[in-house]
Design a protein around this motif. Sequence first.
Motif, PDB file in Angstrom:
ATOM      1  N   PRO A 561       0.862  -1.180   0.012  1.00  0.00           N
ATOM      2  CA  PRO A 561       0.022   0.039   0.060  1.00  0.00           C
ATOM      3  C   PRO A 561       0.693   1.143  -0.081  1.00  0.00           C
ATOM      4  CG  PRO A 561      -0.997  -1.529   1.566  1.00  0.00           C
ATOM      5  CD  PRO A 561       0.314  -2.066   1.079  1.00  0.00           C
ATOM      6  N   ALA A 565       0.934   3.991  -3.197  1.00  0.00           N
ATOM      7  CA  ALA A 565      -0.067   5.127  -2.665  1.00  0.00           C
ATOM      8  C   ALA A 565       0.436   6.220  -3.654  1.00  0.00           C
ATOM      9  CB  ALA A 565      -0.017   5.513  -1.371  1.00  0.00           C
ATOM     10  N   SER A 567      -1.310   9.699  -5.781  1.00  0.00           N
ATOM     11  CA  SER A 567      -2.715  10.927  -5.689  1.00  0.00           C
ATOM     12  C   SER A 567      -3.455  10.783  -7.337  1.00  0.00           C
ATOM     13  CB  SER A 567      -2.135  12.235  -5.467  1.00  0.00           C
ATOM     14  OG  SER A 567      -3.436  13.045  -5.623  1.00  0.00           O
ATOM     15  N   ARG A 574      -9.796   9.872  -5.427  1.00  0.00           N
ATOM     16  CA  ARG A 574      -8.714  10.251  -4.309  1.00  0.00           C
ATOM     17  C   ARG A 574      -9.639  10.097  -2.941  1.00  0.00           C
ATOM     18  NH1 ARG A 574      -7.463  15.459  -6.777  1.00  0.00           N
ATOM     19  NH2 ARG A 574      -8.267  16.605  -5.009  1.00  0.00           N
ATOM     20  N   LYS A 577      -9.767   6.349  -2.141  1.00  0.00           N
ATOM     21  CA  LYS A 577      -8.358   5.777  -1.906  1.00  0.00           C
ATOM     22  C   LYS A 577      -8.165   6.205  -0.517  1.00  0.00           C
ATOM     23  CE  LYS A 577      -5.484   5.609  -5.905  1.00  0.00           C
ATOM     24  NZ  LYS A 577      -4.406   6.405  -6.525  1.00  0.00           N
ATOM     25  N   TYR A 578      -8.312   7.479   0.016  1.00  0.00           N
ATOM     26  CA  TYR A 578      -8.086   8.127   1.446  1.00  0.00           C
ATOM     27  C   TYR A 578      -8.784   7.073   2.304  1.00  0.00           C
ATOM     28  CZ  TYR A 578      -8.655  11.157   5.228  1.00  0.00           C
ATOM     29  OH  TYR A 578      -8.828  11.230   6.558  1.00  0.00           O
ATOM     30  N   TYR A 581      -7.382   3.901   3.009  1.00  0.00           N
ATOM     31  CA  TYR A 581      -5.955   3.847   3.905  1.00  0.00           C
ATOM     32  C   TYR A 581      -6.361   4.251   5.093  1.00  0.00           C
ATOM     33  CZ  TYR A 581      -2.832   3.245  -0.346  1.00  0.00           C
ATOM     34  OH  TYR A 581      -2.274   2.926  -1.087  1.00  0.00           O
ATOM     35  N   CYS A 629      -2.630  10.133  -0.979  1.00  0.00           N
ATOM     36  CA  CYS A 629      -3.549   9.901  -1.775  1.00  0.00           C
ATOM     37  C   CYS A 629      -4.796  11.137  -1.870  1.00  0.00           C
ATOM     38  CB  CYS A 629      -4.315   8.625  -1.598  1.00  0.00           C
ATOM     39  SG  CYS A 629      -3.352   7.270  -1.421  1.00  0.00           S
TER      40      CYS A 629
END
Lengths: 636, 541, 404
Positions: A561, A565, A567, A574, A577-578, A581, A629
């Motif tokens: 990860p 990672a 952006s 985004r 993804k955020y 994570y 991200c």
Amino acid sequence: MPPAILIKIRKYLRPDGDKNAIRIRRRRKLIGALWASLPSVIVVLLAVGYLWMLSIPFPALGQRTYIDENALQPGQVNTHWNWDDVHRADRYLEALEQLRDRNASSVEVADYLATEFRRAGLSADTQEYSFFTTNGSKTGVNAYATFSSPRASGTEAMVISASWLSRTGEGDGTLNLRGVSTVLSLAWFLRGYSLWAKDLIFVVSDGYLEGMQAWVTEYHGVSQPNLQAEPLRLSSGVIWTALNIDYPGHSFSHLGVFFEGLNGRLPNQDLINSFQRISLYTGGVPMLVYDHRDDVEILGLPSWTPESIRDNSELKEYARRAKNVVRHVAYQARGQASGVHGLLHQFRIDAITLFAVPATGPHGFHAIGRIVESTLRTMNNLLERLHASFFFFLLVGPTTFLKIGSFLPSAVLISVAMMFCGLQGWVKAGWVWMLDEAQATKDEKVHKRVGNGRWSRRQRPVLKAVMVMAATHGLGVVVFYLLTRSWYLHNSTVAPLLVSSLLAVLPLTSLLLLPKQPAQEAPLPVMLKSLNLCLTSTVISILSVLNFSLAAVIAFLTGVPLCYASSSARSELRIAKYMAYTTLAFGWVALQRYEVLKAVANWELLGVWFAPFMCIVYAPLVLQAALVCLLPSESA
Amino acid sequence: MRLSVKSFLCSLCLGTLAVARLSEEFNEELHLRPLPDGKLAARFSFSTLLKGATPRHPETLGVEDESQLYTLFPLALGQILREYAVTELHLTLNAGNWNYDRWGYPDEPGVGTGAELWAWMGEGGTVTVDSRWRGLRNALAGLFCASLGSLDEQRTTSPVLTFQPEGSLPNGNASYQLRHATLPSEHVCTENLTPFLKLLPCKSLSGIASLLNPHKLFDADWHGLGVHVRYLESAGVEVRLAFQAVFDPVRAASDKRRDWSLSAVFDRRIERVCPVARSSVIRVRLPQNEVYAIIPSPSTMDKTYATYIVQEVGKPLDVAIIRPEETLFEYLIEPQTHISVHRTLNGASQHAGQLALTITNNHDIQLQTGYLETMPWLLQFYLHTLHAHIDGMPRDDLVKLISYIPPLPHVQPALLQAVLTLPPKTTLWLTMDVVKPFLAYTEHPPDAQRGWDLPPAVFVPFASQNGSETDSDPQLHAVLSDVRSTRMYTPVLLVDLATPDFSMPYNVIIMSCTLIALIFGMVFNLLTRQFVVVRVGEQSS
Amino acid sequence: MDFIVTFPALVAGRLVLALSPLTHYLRDDHLLSSPLTSYSRLQEGIYLFKHGIDPYSGSTFRHSPLLLSLFSTVIPLNEVTAAFLWTASDALAAWSLVRIWRARQNVSSSSRDSLIAGLYLLNPYTFLPSLGQSTSSFENALCLLSLMLACQKQASASLLALAFLIQLSLPSILLLLPLLLLLISEPTSHLASPFFFKTDIRRITPLAGQFAAYILLLSGAATLVCGNLNWVEKTWGASLTLPDLTPNPGLWWYFFTEMFDHFRPFFLIVFSVHLLIYVLPLCIKFQHDILYACYLLLGILSIFKAYPTLSDPGLFLSMLSLFPETFPYLHHPIVTALLHLHAALLLPLFHYLWLNQGTGNANFFYASTLVFGMANGAALLDSIWAGLRIAIGEVKEEHEVLQE
């Protein structure tokens, strides 16, 4: 006139022109090649690392255990423990059962034990203690006795201990009556011999872990702020080794050995190995790692799987070892003691727990008595502290283990990959491939062609990135503070959601705070990612020496990860993804409530730094990746 | 004629013997007493008195010494005493811990674990005290097969307050010096006993000494031998050889009972008397308010003691005490001394720790005690952290520092003398931070990981110094009478010092030097070589 | 940010930390305080001194007699005063650093002031030792003070400060020559434009004389304080003969722990002389910017001195902030940073594994000191390179600069 080929070679080796210029050109070529192959190198390193982790249980990697310290001489003595002693143990057991049946208070029990020790001619005493934690206080009374051996100067001592609660289900309330009566009977038996070179200390600790914690800290004169314990009136020498006896069932078939200590400290492997030999050859009882019976059907494969797979011995062996490894990692990574012995580890005492795996037979007091006697004689042989660097091992089976060299690389390789990735990011942040205006307008293919653009420097927003990282770790501190408050412990439903939502939302503020960055400066995410990777890799590689399991787990979780990672242009992507994570970073707050409570309790009672580590180091590191991200990639 | 010559010679030697016997006398005594926890304490004491003799004066060391002909007095020891002009000498070799709480005060005060040697020697003359001390150490080491040679300057101190002379010093104490050293890691065993027996007039062939059976003695819970030489103004020079042991009849006996007999304890009986012994006595302390039988019937007997004059009673002599109706023996744990002391070294780290003492005053009157630490430089005190507590309350006023000599590595140990005041029936907690030094790899012993034995601390309890109270209170009198000048030794400690890797010297030299050379070389590279700017771009060709 | 605001804020924050119980845990840490600078040993010395025992007759106390007299007469040393003292010394150091910066830039105040102060006060290598109340923070403060005074051309004051510094730690004598040269030259940055030393070198002789006078004066005072000359062998002798083998982040201790007895004197001489080698070459090469030479010498000291603590490299790294013009020319800052990160994490960890947990042995910690040495070495070499490379300035496309 040399042949043409030679000239060619010489020309290749020593071409005309400026030596330095050539050297630099060579170097640049080399660097270029490395740079080009770097991504694939990273992939390879990661793959190898992960595969290595999976292949740890393979029989090929392990090797047979052996005794390193020659002084130990396990199983070389005639044991004298006989049926009278067994009978005495039985009588003690009856008395203890009576105490249990009229559920006597810990004070009564401790007094009974102390008087029994005294009647055996030892100096005995009791110790009251009480712990104060965020969820209430724990009190109890320990009983202990010291036997100062004839002619010995009493500078060294061995501990034989049993906790009132058995380790079954991590102290779920099962009583360890037989263990305690074994200790009592041993006290009677062992004092009858003048061959002890070290003093003997008998400890029956109250509760599961807390009793021994109170006793051992007081014995070493260490004060623990949230612990109130009577100082010990009896003292003895330096403790090198200790045996903890855990015998919950009616009788047993195997003796399981538990060895993980607090914060992932392991005892010297010689202790385990010699115990294994004694148990097998003196007592005739096979040893197990933990309570994993090796005769049970291990792989629960459905019936439709072909025979060849279902009873493939290699596969079974793999499964058996894997089971042990997983159990080991579960203890060590959490920094949790797998038994009372683990508490002694914090004072450089090598200790293990003998767990009599409950069964319908065939063994009982007679076997365990002889084994313990013989093991004590072995420990008694020690002239020095166990010191051969035999502390880093992975016990995959009763007689097979992995040397550090054969399991450490798995985690280190992943961390190296992350380090490369980080350095790559650093370079990317510092240099940008500017296309000449001419090509800038043309189509894709032209862009790919090399030489149409040039590398140009740009500034790295190091300070900004470092500040962001510091902020995340600060957030981690806040989280840890919240988790150790009593209100969090008490309202079980609201608090976790509250905290986790807070964690999810708070970092978003970084978006608002983010100032419009100047064009010639590298985008923050790139910088942040590079530093984050470097830090994580350092943490993993250094942690792997202290507590391999934890390092491995973190490498396993964060390796891929964090490396990948990145952006992206589309904002909803985004956000997604955020979210992913952040779940990886702080998901456990909401999902693993029981684990959180246990970790916090361990931190407060026994000073296990797993909880603070997760809050202040692990989670923030992943959170940084989440921010990578989240933040917009290009300032443009 | 012939016969007359023979008889003359005979009478001559007899005469000399007689002359010799006039000037020397030998007494032996065995003292047996049951201990509160069922053990049996035995103390052998063989004293030889050299009548009218005086210790050699150091000034006469240069000149020829008068010849020494002894018949009973141990010559080997006598020569050493003359050679180094020793006035008073005490050597003890002990194994085990004397448990004051259970066994009370020992008959011989010197019960510190390991070897302890202290001597008073006169000053003056050509040879210094220290060189004589060195010689004495080595001579005794040779005589008793003990490693007393390693009682070197690093362990030698002069704690005059605690170790006052037991005899008297000729012409005033002014010019006399004390040397004291302990070696806790020394272990007494048969090889020490054999030379010890050789010093006795009857060896271990007859008399009480015949009971000294190594197999039994060295299986005792505690045992130690001692050599005490002192000068008595009135009498002369006295050499007293003592052996002390604590036996466990319960452990020895098959039926686990407390009854004992000489044959059971020593596996020997007294077959015949030692002819040259002026007196040889066995004193048995009788159990108080218990039912018991003692056989054979003693020569004399009172409430507390039964006495056997070995010459009188019938041989073979086998004293025994039987408790007919004792089944299970309940152990008694009441502390047996006026104060009980525990000393521990706290903390498990290898670079710092805390020395903690708990001193309990078991009396209901205020006591004072002298406190002596002679600590090798293997443990270094932070004296400013020396604090006293009584149940949590700081009471630094109870500690009075008398003298402190800080340690010097490889040169001298630390010497700490203090006086503690113990309120009645209280426990005083004394703590002091300590640091553990780091030794070079050549200084470590072969078993480096075991650690180092540290000598015991010595306590000398005495009652508070206010005369009025002393006179008024009879109980205090009683206490004073037997408290005074009984030394109490704490158990020894084990300190584990951090060890380097003993296989590394070459690697370390290589690696460190490499790093230094690298940095050095690169620095000078940068400083000396000149900068050039080169065109890297491909030539247009 | 305004310096007037941030500086007091930083100092206040430091004071709060210094008053926290944190100090007790850090006090006896081998990384933060060496036997020559440990707070506990200082306390012990004062205690013995007050009880009429010569503290230099033992081996525990190795601080300067000046500190002894200061704390036994003027200021009583206890928790509170100590907290204030150490914070004050750090504040003084940071302030001097800022003054040096201003002198170098030849401005009365600049925007970087707060940053520079922050880089000293928040540098873990410098503030952890001062939380652990190691007297090495005093040494740093004195060192920066004397440099600052030298930059401001206050010869006698600066020399006096240096004399005090040498009373505390002998190896700082290395700074004498560059400091004298600094006194007769300019502190402003000439790295980019090297030139030969213009002023007459003979002008330093009276200054040297003055310095010698100060040294004699202070030594005399010291001898007066403790009545004999034991202190010389115990304090200055220690950094030459290494009597105490307590671990520290430096290179000496394990080397001489493992050294064969008969080679010991030889290597002691080699190690001590080796330190002196660097002084002249650096002063000659950087004669156009002596301040930079001082900075580099501090780097050398932090690697090679007998009893270093973390605060020595800390001083070196904090001083780096004085020379921003060299930053673009640094070869491999990230590598150096990572080395330092690794070392900073490894040192305490391996120290713990060896001495407390007992699972690691001495080689672990030794290895980490080697890494630390490499990190400091890399930093030093890189700053030497950058300091020289800057003179050539930007080269145009397709060109590169190298040494031959």
